[in-house]
Design a protein around this motif. Sequence first.
Motif, PDB file in Angstrom:
ATOM      1  N   CYS A 144       0.742  -1.298  -0.052  1.00 16.72           N
ATOM      2  CA  CYS A 144      -0.124   0.013  -0.072  1.00 16.72           C
ATOM      3  C   CYS A 144       0.792   1.357  -0.129  1.00 16.72           C
ATOM      4  O   CYS A 144       0.667   2.302  -0.933  1.00 16.72           O
ATOM      5  CB  CYS A 144      -0.868   0.046   1.212  1.00 16.72           C
ATOM      6  SG  CYS A 144      -1.998   1.354   1.518  1.00 16.72           S
ATOM      7  N   LEU A 145       2.054   1.364   0.832  1.00 13.49           N
ATOM      8  CA  LEU A 145       2.833   2.487   0.897  1.00 13.49           C
ATOM      9  C   LEU A 145       3.483   2.494  -0.477  1.00 13.49           C
ATOM     10  O   LEU A 145       3.720   3.715  -1.017  1.00 13.49           O
ATOM     11  CB  LEU A 145       3.726   2.254   2.297  1.00 13.49           C
ATOM     12  CG  LEU A 145       4.984   3.628   2.444  1.00 13.49           C
ATOM     13  CD1 LEU A 145       3.961   4.640   2.632  1.00 13.49           C
ATOM     14  CD2 LEU A 145       5.486   3.000   3.371  1.00 13.49           C
ATOM     15  N   ASP A 146       4.145   1.622  -0.916  1.00 12.04           N
ATOM     16  CA  ASP A 146       4.827   1.662  -2.286  1.00 12.04           C
ATOM     17  C   ASP A 146       4.093   2.192  -3.410  1.00 12.04           C
ATOM     18  O   ASP A 146       4.314   3.194  -4.419  1.00 12.04           O
ATOM     19  CB  ASP A 146       5.407   0.417  -2.694  1.00 12.04           C
ATOM     20  CG  ASP A 146       6.459  -0.174  -1.625  1.00 12.04           C
ATOM     21  OD1 ASP A 146       7.188   0.774  -0.972  1.00 12.04           O
ATOM     22  OD2 ASP A 146       6.781  -1.221  -1.543  1.00 12.04           O
ATOM     23  N   THR A 147       2.719   1.725  -3.377  1.00 14.26           N
ATOM     24  CA  THR A 147       1.608   2.378  -4.506  1.00 14.26           C
ATOM     25  C   THR A 147       1.546   3.769  -4.141  1.00 14.26           C
ATOM     26  O   THR A 147       1.622   4.412  -5.226  1.00 14.26           O
ATOM     27  CB  THR A 147       0.490   1.409  -4.520  1.00 14.26           C
ATOM     28  OG1 THR A 147       0.889   0.157  -4.631  1.00 14.26           O
ATOM     29  CG2 THR A 147      -0.520   1.715  -5.509  1.00 14.26           C
ATOM     30  N   TYR A 148       1.264   4.119  -3.181  1.00 16.93           N
ATOM     31  CA  TYR A 148       1.016   5.470  -2.733  1.00 16.93           C
ATOM     32  C   TYR A 148       2.188   6.522  -3.203  1.00 16.93           C
ATOM     33  O   TYR A 148       1.954   7.684  -3.882  1.00 16.93           O
ATOM     34  CB  TYR A 148       0.539   5.801  -1.293  1.00 16.93           C
ATOM     35  CG  TYR A 148       0.149   7.040  -0.834  1.00 16.93           C
ATOM     36  CD1 TYR A 148      -0.878   7.726  -1.543  1.00 16.93           C
ATOM     37  CD2 TYR A 148       1.116   7.748  -0.028  1.00 16.93           C
ATOM     38  CE1 TYR A 148      -0.890   9.216  -1.041  1.00 16.93           C
ATOM     39  CE2 TYR A 148       1.028   8.955   0.517  1.00 16.93           C
ATOM     40  CZ  TYR A 148      -0.011   9.705  -0.078  1.00 16.93           C
ATOM     41  OH  TYR A 148      -0.148  11.049   0.232  1.00 16.93           O
ATOM     42  N   THR A 149       3.235   6.192  -2.824  1.00 20.58           N
ATOM     43  CA  THR A 149       4.452   6.887  -2.781  1.00 20.58           C
ATOM     44  C   THR A 149       5.050   6.965  -4.137  1.00 20.58           C
ATOM     45  O   THR A 149       5.185   8.117  -4.820  1.00 20.58           O
ATOM     46  CB  THR A 149       5.726   6.236  -2.068  1.00 20.58           C
ATOM     47  OG1 THR A 149       5.519   6.161  -0.563  1.00 20.58           O
ATOM     48  CG2 THR A 149       6.984   7.103  -1.950  1.00 20.58           C
ATOM     49  N   ASN A 150       4.894   6.034  -4.990  1.00 20.83           N
ATOM     50  CA  ASN A 150       5.291   6.067  -6.425  1.00 20.83           C
ATOM     51  C   ASN A 150       4.370   7.072  -7.415  1.00 20.83           C
ATOM     52  O   ASN A 150       4.713   7.768  -8.049  1.00 20.83           O
ATOM     53  CB  ASN A 150       5.405   4.632  -6.973  1.00 20.83           C
ATOM     54  CG  ASN A 150       6.282   3.606  -6.343  1.00 20.83           C
ATOM     55  OD1 ASN A 150       7.193   4.439  -6.007  1.00 20.83           O
ATOM     56  ND2 ASN A 150       6.300   2.337  -6.392  1.00 20.83           N
ATOM     57  N   ALA A 151       3.007   6.772  -6.990  1.00 18.61           N
ATOM     58  CA  ALA A 151       2.038   7.733  -7.658  1.00 18.61           C
ATOM     59  C   ALA A 151       2.299   9.153  -7.230  1.00 18.61           C
ATOM     60  O   ALA A 151       2.024   9.943  -7.966  1.00 18.61           O
ATOM     61  CB  ALA A 151       0.584   7.050  -7.281  1.00 18.61           C
ATOM     62  N   PHE A 152       2.414   9.359  -5.950  1.00 25.81           N
ATOM     63  CA  PHE A 152       2.681  10.785  -5.432  1.00 25.81           C
ATOM     64  C   PHE A 152       3.982  11.442  -6.251  1.00 25.81           C
ATOM     65  O   PHE A 152       3.640  12.515  -6.529  1.00 25.81           O
ATOM     66  CB  PHE A 152       2.681  10.590  -3.849  1.00 25.81           C
ATOM     67  CG  PHE A 152       2.713  11.895  -3.123  1.00 25.81           C
ATOM     68  CD1 PHE A 152       1.430  12.434  -2.766  1.00 25.81           C
ATOM     69  CD2 PHE A 152       3.896  13.034  -3.327  1.00 25.81           C
ATOM     70  CE1 PHE A 152       1.356  13.639  -2.060  1.00 25.81           C
ATOM     71  CE2 PHE A 152       3.523  14.127  -2.659  1.00 25.81           C
ATOM     72  CZ  PHE A 152       2.653  14.648  -2.128  1.00 25.81           C
ATOM     73  N   ASP A 153       4.917  10.563  -6.232  1.00 29.52           N
ATOM     74  CA  ASP A 153       6.005  11.440  -6.743  1.00 29.52           C
ATOM     75  C   ASP A 153       6.025  11.667  -8.340  1.00 29.52           C
ATOM     76  O   ASP A 153       6.514  12.511  -8.652  1.00 29.52           O
ATOM     77  CB  ASP A 153       7.395  10.167  -6.569  1.00 29.52           C
ATOM     78  CG  ASP A 153       7.735  10.186  -5.170  1.00 29.52           C
ATOM     79  OD1 ASP A 153       7.445  11.028  -4.316  1.00 29.52           O
ATOM     80  OD2 ASP A 153       8.295   9.247  -4.887  1.00 29.52           O
TER      81      ASP A 153
END
Length: 698
Positions: free
Chosen positions: A240-249
């Motif tokens: 969940c964290l990786d998906t959010y961080t990658n999309a955010f960046d």
Amino acid sequence: MLTAGLISWLNESRRAAQWQAEATLKSLRENEVRFGRITESNEEALWQRETELRLITDTLPVLISFVDAEQRYRFNNRAYEEWFGHSTAEIYGKYLWEVLGESAYQMLRPNVEQVLAGKQLIFEGEIPYKDGGTRYINCIYVPQFNRQGIVEGYAALITDISEQQAALRERKLAEAALRESEARFRNLADTAPVLIWMSGTDKLCNYFNKPWLDFTGRTLEQEMGNGWAEGVHPDDFQRCLDTYTNAFDARQNFTMEYRLRRNDGEYRWLFDTGVPRFAPTGEFLGYIGSCVDTHDRNLAEKALRDSEERYRILTEVSPQAIWMGDVYDGLRLRNGGISYCNQYWLDFTGLTMEQTSGYGWIYAIHPDDRDRVLKSSMQAIANGTNYEIEIRFRQVSDGSYRWHIVRGLPFRDAAGQTIKWVGIASDIHDRKVAEAALQQLNEMLEQRIQERTAQLEAANKELESFSYSVSHDLRAPLRHIAGFIELLQKRNSSTSLDETSQRYLKIIAETAKQAGILIDELLTFSRMGRTEMRYINLNMEELVQEVKRDLVTETQERKINWHIKPLPEIQGDPSMLRLVFRNLMGNAVKYTQTKNLAEITVGGIDNENEVVFFVQDNGVGFNMQYIHKLFGVFQRLHSDPQFESTGVGLANVQRIIHRHNGRVWAEAVVDSGATFYFSLPKLLINESDERTQANSAN
């Protein structure tokens, strides 16, 4: 501070000019008194000083006024003329209320009184003027003191802030609109059936709607920042964290599924959709996301997948042919016909799935069955109804054809439209062979039955001949015997016979009478099997009362308590059932004759499918050990001469009840009475008519 400094400088300049002017005027007056005139040079100096002051104030974008202690204008810069259209010369020396108008003056009056009392003021307000317009102004009133410290007036520095105020109002309206928009957003978010969150540019969440908080059971403060992550299932957190961080960046939309702990401790699957937020200027503001609870749907989908897998396994291992086909469009298969067949079909026919698809399956059908099968299936498919057809399929093992029964039914969507056809074919070849053999056997049995029926008819005719012979040939000798005995007894009145001879005659007479009765009962018994039955509605209470009246001659001089209970109506043959009650009630009278007081009860029990009647007495009873002999012909359980009987009556009862498809039985205790039962099925009128016809045929 700048404004105060400007006013202070202006005041000092004005006072200096005023003091110099006053000194010059005083000197001029003294000279005038002394010389009678004012010199032009002094007047020029005063004018020059005032001109310098006006040049300075007229360049300022504010209105500057000096008002004396009597509230009269003593100085106004050019801004006054530009704002209100009055020249400075026109209003010089006029009172405030004369220039401003009464309404404007009344609004300013409290401030004027305070400044003339020596208090410096700063205030804002909307002032109406004589021209009907209004201005929103910022005012600074500074009291002016002379050298003795007495207020001699005040200086007013007035700034027109109407535009600023309008901008302020617009800003306030915009802020109000923003607050209203935010309120609508929050109301919409709090009533939406989804969980909504927002984050800022720091990747930390700064908003959660009410459904989110209700779902997790936590407060907004607990969820803010990274607090919400505490509820994510440990197995889902990193993904969940990786998906959010990658999309955010990358400033991209994203979707993901993860499990979030509900307020009751259960982890439930959520489908989260995140979208980046941008300001109208293009500035990145953060993310907004919404979560939908898909837990139940996921479970349902998993159950569906499991069900489909089980269905696939069952169809593949099924010992029956299972197929699926596309719907028909007119007389043509829309998508090529059969689209699936299970392994049983492929193994049985030896065809591949490609060979079976479309119309290929037809070639596995026996040629004699193809037209019939196509016609029946087309008709069922056109009508959208289930169908069932028997078909012979060729098996690959030996090329023989085996019978199958094929059942097809439409598979419909939620709107009721047929989207597929599903069918199953079961091997019934062995059953068909057995049915054919059974049919042949039935035909053979039918022939044998006809032969036996003919034999029975012949036997019945012989029996009828025998009955006639018994009725005619046996009765005639008995009548002769009875007649001659009667003559001998009459002759005995005139001729003396000894006692032994008289006893012999009496025995012969009674024996002949008993033989006649036996012959009559045998004839009745034989007729019970051939008499045509008439089914009618019977009032059983009336029938029992008739039988009771018939027994009067046998019950004279006896004490009998009859208990005739309410009896239900039934359908049956009246003469036969009358004979049943005549036998049972007659036996009850006969076998209670040893009792001083006989108790005889006749009753009925109405059950669901039959009616049970009974005749109960308190007579001699019988031993239940011999119950199997009770309803046989010539069977008697009592040999006592006082209970005369032929042993045929109960056999007649049983035959009559059996012809009504009923049952007959009895219960008894020696010397404590007996109860005889018989049952009659409940019949409808049409059933009784059919029964009458069937019995007539028998």
